[in-house]
Write a protein that holds these residues in place. Structure first.
Motif, PDB file in Angstrom:
ATOM      1  N   TYR A  40      20.447  70.701  55.581  1.00 17.35           N
ATOM      2  CA  TYR A  40      21.713  71.191  56.136  1.00 17.35           C
ATOM      3  C   TYR A  40      22.734  70.057  56.225  1.00 17.35           C
ATOM      4  N   TRP A  41      22.272  68.883  56.645  1.00 16.86           N
ATOM      5  CA  TRP A  41      23.163  67.730  56.808  1.00 16.86           C
ATOM      6  C   TRP A  41      23.758  67.311  55.467  1.00 16.86           C
ATOM      7  N   PHE A  42      22.939  67.292  54.434  1.00 15.29           N
ATOM      8  CA  PHE A  42      23.451  66.929  53.112  1.00 15.29           C
ATOM      9  C   PHE A  42      24.363  68.019  52.557  1.00 15.29           C
ATOM     10  N   LYS A  43      24.065  69.262  52.872  1.00 23.73           N
ATOM     11  CA  LYS A  43      24.947  70.343  52.428  1.00 23.73           C
ATOM     12  C   LYS A  43      26.331  70.187  53.050  1.00 23.73           C
ATOM     13  N   LYS A  44      26.358  69.733  54.284  1.00 25.60           N
ATOM     14  CA  LYS A  44      27.620  69.575  55.009  1.00 25.60           C
ATOM     15  C   LYS A  44      28.369  68.312  54.594  1.00 25.60           C
ATOM     16  N   HIS A  45      27.638  67.221  54.364  1.00 25.98           N
ATOM     17  CA  HIS A  45      28.292  65.926  54.132  1.00 25.98           C
ATOM     18  C   HIS A  45      28.029  65.343  52.743  1.00 25.98           C
ATOM     19  N   GLY A  46      27.343  66.082  51.883  1.00 24.11           N
ATOM     20  CA  GLY A  46      26.905  65.531  50.608  1.00 24.11           C
ATOM     21  C   GLY A  46      28.006  64.933  49.751  1.00 24.11           C
ATOM     22  N   GLN A  47      29.118  65.634  49.624  1.00 28.93           N
ATOM     23  CA  GLN A  47      30.210  65.131  48.788  1.00 28.93           C
ATOM     24  C   GLN A  47      30.736  63.795  49.307  1.00 28.93           C
ATOM     25  N   LYS A  48      30.939  63.720  50.612  1.00 33.97           N
ATOM     26  CA  LYS A  48      31.444  62.480  51.206  1.00 33.97           C
ATOM     27  C   LYS A  48      30.414  61.360  51.064  1.00 33.97           C
ATOM     28  N   ILE A  49      29.136  61.693  51.234  1.00 36.51           N
ATOM     29  CA  ILE A  49      28.080  60.685  51.127  1.00 36.51           C
ATOM     30  C   ILE A  49      28.054  60.083  49.726  1.00 36.51           C
ATOM     31  N   ARG A  50      28.136  60.929  48.715  1.00 35.26           N
ATOM     32  CA  ARG A  50      27.991  60.448  47.339  1.00 35.26           C
ATOM     33  C   ARG A  50      29.245  59.779  46.800  1.00 35.26           C
ATOM     34  N   HIS A  51      30.406  60.199  47.277  1.00 34.39           N
ATOM     35  CA  HIS A  51      31.647  59.703  46.683  1.00 34.39           C
ATOM     36  C   HIS A  51      32.407  58.706  47.559  1.00 34.39           C
ATOM     37  N   ASP A  52      32.169  58.717  48.862  1.00 35.54           N
ATOM     38  CA  ASP A  52      32.955  57.866  49.754  1.00 35.54           C
ATOM     39  C   ASP A  52      32.115  56.843  50.516  1.00 35.54           C
ATOM     40  N   ALA A  53      30.950  57.251  50.979  1.00 30.86           N
ATOM     41  CA  ALA A  53      30.155  56.383  51.850  1.00 30.86           C
ATOM     42  C   ALA A  53      29.540  55.225  51.068  1.00 30.86           C
ATOM     43  N   ASN A  54      29.374  54.110  51.748  1.00 29.60           N
ATOM     44  CA  ASN A  54      28.661  52.974  51.179  1.00 29.60           C
ATOM     45  C   ASN A  54      27.162  53.277  51.218  1.00 29.60           C
ATOM     46  N   GLY A  55      26.526  53.305  50.049  1.00 25.63           N
ATOM     47  CA  GLY A  55      25.124  53.703  49.974  1.00 25.63           C
ATOM     48  C   GLY A  55      24.202  52.810  50.780  1.00 25.63           C
ATOM     49  N   LEU A  56      24.429  51.498  50.714  1.00 23.79           N
ATOM     50  CA  LEU A  56      23.579  50.570  51.459  1.00 23.79           C
ATOM     51  C   LEU A  56      23.728  50.791  52.958  1.00 23.79           C
ATOM     52  N   ALA A  57      24.962  50.978  53.416  1.00 22.61           N
ATOM     53  CA  ALA A  57      25.194  51.212  54.842  1.00 22.61           C
ATOM     54  C   ALA A  57      24.528  52.505  55.294  1.00 22.61           C
ATOM     55  N   LEU A  58      24.587  53.528  54.448  1.00 20.55           N
ATOM     56  CA  LEU A  58      23.983  54.810  54.809  1.00 20.55           C
ATOM     57  C   LEU A  58      22.466  54.695  54.928  1.00 20.55           C
ATOM     58  N   LEU A  59      21.832  54.147  53.902  1.00 18.25           N
ATOM     59  CA  LEU A  59      20.372  54.047  53.917  1.00 18.25           C
ATOM     60  C   LEU A  59      19.888  53.110  55.021  1.00 18.25           C
ATOM     61  N   SER A  60      20.631  52.041  55.263  1.00 24.21           N
ATOM     62  CA  SER A  60      20.242  51.100  56.317  1.00 24.21           C
ATOM     63  C   SER A  60      20.359  51.729  57.698  1.00 24.21           C
ATOM     64  N   SER A  61      21.319  52.635  57.867  1.00 25.92           N
ATOM     65  CA  SER A  61      21.483  53.283  59.169  1.00 25.92           C
ATOM     66  C   SER A  61      20.443  54.376  59.391  1.00 25.92           C
ATOM     67  N   LEU A  62      19.965  54.983  58.314  1.00 27.94           N
ATOM     68  CA  LEU A  62      18.943  56.023  58.440  1.00 27.94           C
ATOM     69  C   LEU A  62      17.532  55.448  58.497  1.00 27.94           C
ATOM     70  N   PHE A  63      17.330  54.305  57.831  1.00 28.00           N
ATOM     71  CA  PHE A  63      15.995  53.695  57.766  1.00 28.00           C
ATOM     72  C   PHE A  63      16.073  52.208  58.117  1.00 28.00           C
TER      73      PHE A  63
END
Length: 255
Positions: A40-63
């Protein structure tokens, strides 16, 4: 556009509801509900995650437990940073240190930080001098979400780790761009901007433990990009795996 830390907290809150439930779910039910939350979270934020968010920052904050950096902070030293940043009176410091007490149960520093931030906001609201024509619907309250981004958090934590000898050589090369602030000051400024809920998860992120929350790692990797799980098998470091992924220049499948 950067990705707000509040969005990460939304997912962590939902997973916390799954894994902190009493009576607990059966393991298979907890696993399914956690997967549903991530989907559900990726369905809601997927576009922003893939196109705008910094991948390293995202993965580091989740794991955070998978990052190679070492903050050089234990629970007691972080407690002091929080107390100083929030200018807590002695009564609030007592609340902040409640996690140390025997039999504290599920109370950790993160939940104590959340409590004292909520208390501080309650005091400010109760003692505020309001204009005569104020609207009762506009009383200042603790915001549910701040504007703090995962990119800001990543920058501060990377700079903190760069001053710790136990961090990897790569982590020690990183510094805060354009600032000479001490790590404690940089962390303190973030705490001053974060509402209670985000302060709790930020504390747990720094200490590298969201327990009892379990973020379904393989599902997150797959939803971020279908090639990422395999790349992490070859190169476990997030930064290196993302570098390889970007070099492949293959767009992610939109879920």
């Amino acid at each position: 556009m950067p990705f707000r830390f509040a969005h990460v907290c939304d997912l962590l809150d939902r997973l916390d509801q799954v894994y902190s439930r009493y009576p607990p779910y059966l393991p298979k039910d907890a696993t399914q509900k956690s997967r549903d939350a991530v989907l559900y979270w990726f369905k809601k934020h997927g576009q922003k995650i893939r196109h705008d968010a910094n991948g390293l920052a995202l993965l580091s904050s989740l794991f955070p437990e998978r990052t190679e950096r070492v903050q050089g902070l234990d629970t007691k030293s972080l407690e002091k940073i929080v107390s100083r940043a929030l200018s807590l009176p002695s009564s609030r410091v007592t609340e902040l240190t409640r996690w140390r007490e025997p039999g504290a149960g599920g109370c950790d520093l993160g939940s104590c930080v959340e409590r004292v931030v909520n208390q501080a906001v309650g005091v400010k609201s109760a003692t505020a001098v309001l204009p005569a024509d104020y609207d009762s619907q506009e009383i200042a309250v603790q915001p549910r979400a701040s504007g703090v981004t995962i990119e800001e958090i990543e920058q501060v934590l990377a700079a903190t780790a760069s001053q710790t000898l136990l961090s990897s050589p790569h982590a020690r090369q990183l510094t805060l761009d354009g600032t000479s602030s001490a790590p404690a000051e940089s962390l303190g400024r973030l705490y001053q901007r974060l509402p209670a809920r985000e302060s709790k998860w930020f504390t747990r992120l720094i200490l590298k433990s969201y327990s009892p929350v379990i973020v379904p790692d393989q599902l997150v990797y797959m939803l971020y990009h279908p090639f990422l799980p395999d790349l992490l098998e070859v190169e476990p470091d997030f930064s290196a795996a993302l570098f390889l992924l970007h070099g492949m220049n293959i767009p992610a499948v939109v879920h």
